[in-house]
Design a protein around this motif. Structure first.
Motif, mmCIF file in Angstrom:
data_model
loop_
_atom_site.group_PDB
_atom_site.id
_atom_site.type_symbol
_atom_site.label_atom_id
_atom_site.label_comp_id
_atom_site.label_asym_id
_atom_site.label_seq_id
_atom_site.Cartn_x
_atom_site.Cartn_y
_atom_site.Cartn_z
ATOM 1 N N ARG A 98 1.849 1.896 -3.560
ATOM 2 C CA ARG A 98 0.758 2.606 -4.207
ATOM 3 C C ARG A 98 0.440 3.945 -3.929
ATOM 4 O O ARG A 98 0.216 4.874 -4.915
ATOM 5 C CB ARG A 98 -0.335 1.712 -4.033
ATOM 6 C CG ARG A 98 -0.423 0.377 -4.739
ATOM 7 C CD ARG A 98 -1.819 -0.374 -4.922
ATOM 8 N NE ARG A 98 -2.155 -0.640 -3.505
ATOM 9 C CZ ARG A 98 -2.057 -1.914 -2.917
ATOM 10 N NH1 ARG A 98 -1.060 -2.775 -3.514
ATOM 11 N NH2 ARG A 98 -2.268 -2.256 -1.521
ATOM 12 N N ARG A 99 0.469 4.412 -2.594
ATOM 13 C CA ARG A 99 0.624 5.704 -2.191
ATOM 14 C C ARG A 99 1.752 6.650 -2.703
ATOM 15 O O ARG A 99 1.076 7.645 -3.284
ATOM 16 C CB ARG A 99 0.447 5.806 -0.688
ATOM 17 C CG ARG A 99 0.125 6.951 -0.149
ATOM 18 C CD ARG A 99 0.001 7.137 1.315
ATOM 19 N NE ARG A 99 1.447 7.569 2.064
ATOM 20 C CZ ARG A 99 1.745 6.702 3.029
ATOM 21 N NH1 ARG A 99 1.382 5.622 3.492
ATOM 22 N NH2 ARG A 99 3.023 6.903 3.187
ATOM 23 N N PRO A 108 0.941 -1.195 -0.121
ATOM 24 C CA PRO A 108 0.006 0.063 0.145
ATOM 25 C C PRO A 108 1.108 1.192 0.034
ATOM 26 O O PRO A 108 0.357 2.332 -0.523
ATOM 27 C CB PRO A 108 -0.939 -0.190 1.402
ATOM 28 C CG PRO A 108 -0.845 -1.488 1.709
ATOM 29 C CD PRO A 108 0.444 -2.210 1.119
ATOM 30 N N GLN A 130 1.263 9.701 -5.245
ATOM 31 C CA GLN A 130 1.919 11.123 -5.157
ATOM 32 C C GLN A 130 2.829 11.788 -6.053
ATOM 33 O O GLN A 130 3.449 12.610 -5.861
ATOM 34 C CB GLN A 130 2.548 10.975 -3.493
ATOM 35 C CG GLN A 130 1.266 10.898 -2.452
ATOM 36 C CD GLN A 130 2.068 10.481 -1.116
ATOM 37 O OE1 GLN A 130 3.431 10.223 -1.040
ATOM 38 N NE2 GLN A 130 1.390 10.814 -0.030
#
Length: 118
Positions: A57-58, A54, A62
């Motif tokens: 992915r974050r 995760p 960004q």
């Protein structure tokens, strides 16, 4: 909460922030999730896969990482690479880390314990 549980909680918070800068630093060279887990582990960053993926992915959302699929091998892998913006953020985080480390070092040298003032 016991002292051990309190310490574990604070260590987890501390590690969570360091994994971001470590990942951005490692991924200056393209890598896939599992290889990043291994590299971080070998360097002493114990991070769970269910935390790392995760995060990747974050960071991509960004704009700090880009990704592409490599389907040349039997098992397709998603490779991540730090973007120019990601490099800049990683450099700023490393600079701030060094500043904070120095500040904490200064505190431990100059701080006296109660009752020890002269």
């Amino acid at each position: 909460m016991t002292t051990d549980a309190t310490l574990a909680s604070h260590l987890q918070e501390l590690r969570r922030g360091t994994v971001v800068v470590a990942s951005l630093t490692v991924l200056r060279t393209p890598g896939y999730g599992y290889s990043l887990l291994e590299t971080l582990s070998e360097a002493g960053f114990e991070v769970e896969a269910n935390t790392l993926y995760p995060l990747l992915r974050r960071l991509e959302a960004q704009g700090l990482l880009t990704s592409s699929w490599n389907t040349d091998e039997a098992r397709p892998r998603k490779f991540y690479t730090t973007t120019e913006q990601g490099d800049a953020v990683a450099a700023a985080l490393r600079t701030e880390w060094a500043r904070l480390d120095e500040a904490i070092g200064d505190l431990s040298v100059t701080t006296t314990t109660p009752g020890s003032e002269k």
